[in-house]
Design a protein around this motif. Structure first.
Motif, short mmCIF file in Angstrom:
data_model
loop_
_atom_site.label_atom_id
_atom_site.label_comp_id
_atom_site.label_asym_id
_atom_site.label_seq_id
_atom_site.Cartn_x
_atom_site.Cartn_y
_atom_site.Cartn_z
N GLU A 73 0.80 -1.23 0.00
CA GLU A 73 0.00 0.00 0.00
C GLU A 73 0.83 1.28 0.00
OE1 GLU A 73 -3.50 2.19 2.67
OE2 GLU A 73 -2.85 0.17 3.16
N ALA A 74 1.64 1.50 1.03
CA ALA A 74 2.32 2.78 1.20
C ALA A 74 3.21 3.15 0.01
CB ALA A 74 3.15 2.76 2.48
N CYS A 75 3.94 2.18 -0.52
CA CYS A 75 4.88 2.48 -1.61
C CYS A 75 4.18 2.84 -2.92
CB CYS A 75 5.86 1.33 -1.80
SG CYS A 75 6.74 0.91 -0.29
N PRO A 76 3.26 1.99 -3.39
CA PRO A 76 2.58 2.38 -4.63
C PRO A 76 1.75 3.65 -4.47
CG PRO A 76 1.57 0.40 -3.68
CD PRO A 76 2.85 0.64 -2.95
N THR A 77 1.18 3.84 -3.28
CA THR A 77 0.39 5.06 -3.04
C THR A 77 1.28 6.29 -3.14
OG1 THR A 77 -1.19 3.91 -1.61
CG2 THR A 77 -1.01 6.31 -1.35
N THR A 78 2.45 6.21 -2.53
CA THR A 78 3.39 7.34 -2.57
C THR A 78 3.89 7.60 -3.98
OG1 THR A 78 4.11 6.95 -0.29
CG2 THR A 78 5.62 8.18 -1.72
#
Length: 205
Positions: A73-78
């Motif tokens: 989640e966090a990486c692709p979202t960022t």
């Protein structure tokens, strides 16, 4: 000596101790803040297999983010947000790059990084970095980034910091771009820093 004089002396001694304690505390905190500067040397390889170091931050504004390609989640979202941010910068995007440093070197080979970062929704100007465990640890230490393996087997995860650091074209820290920030807000912060010039150390014009 009268009781009143003793009381006055005791009060003065207490006040002196408090003032001295505050001065010492401020000195310690000041030293800690200086030693906790964001950024520093690293020696990694990019998605093409080429050796890269902190010199890649020179001459461009850089959004430095630590993550991994299996991040749910966090990486692709960022990266999606930074992709939109890059577009919002317009022509100024030529002076801006995203630096994605993997905290999962066991799986994130240069080839894996290249494939992952080829997503058209991610920033076009992205340098993916990986390396040996010790090299990744060196980079994470320089940026005060936390990461820790969670679980066993091939599907393990990595708990890690989710903030992005904006660095100026001299390679110095400017400000934090918090996780969850909108592309519009990030573009505004980056543009504000750009207005202050290449030595900017703030995102506020």
């Amino acid at each position: 000596m009268s009781r009143t004089v003793w009381v006055i002396l005791a009060i003065l001694a207490l006040a002196f101790a408090v003032i001295t304690g505050l001065a010492v505390q401020r000195g310690v905190l000041g030293a800690q803040s200086q030693s906790a500067a964001i950024g520093g040397p690293f020696h990694l390889v990019d998605q093409t297999g080429a050796a890269r170091d902190a010199g890649l931050l020179k001459k461009k504004w850089s959004a430095v983010f630590f993550g991994f390609t299996y991040c749910p989640e966090a990486c692709p979202t960022t990266l999606l947000a930074l992709g939109q941010t890059e577009k919002l910068l317009g022509p100024k995007a030529d002076d801006f790059q995203t630096v994605f440093i993997s905290v999962d070197p066991g799986r994130d080979t240069p080839k894996v990084l290249a494939n992952y970062l080829s997503n058209s929704a991610f920033p076009r100007h992205t340098v993916g970095l990986t390396g040996a465990d010790s090299q990744v640890a060196e980079a994470a230490h320089a940026y005060r980034v936390f990461y820790q393996k969670a679980g066993d087997g091939p599907d393990y995860q990595i708990n890690h910091s989710t903030i992005t650091y904006l660095m100026n074209p001299t390679g110095d820290f400017v400000c934090v771009l918090p996780y969850g920030e909108t592309p519009q807000a990030m573009a505004g912060q980056i543009e504000a820093a750009m207005k202050l010039g290449p030595h900017a150390q703030s995102c506020r014009a």
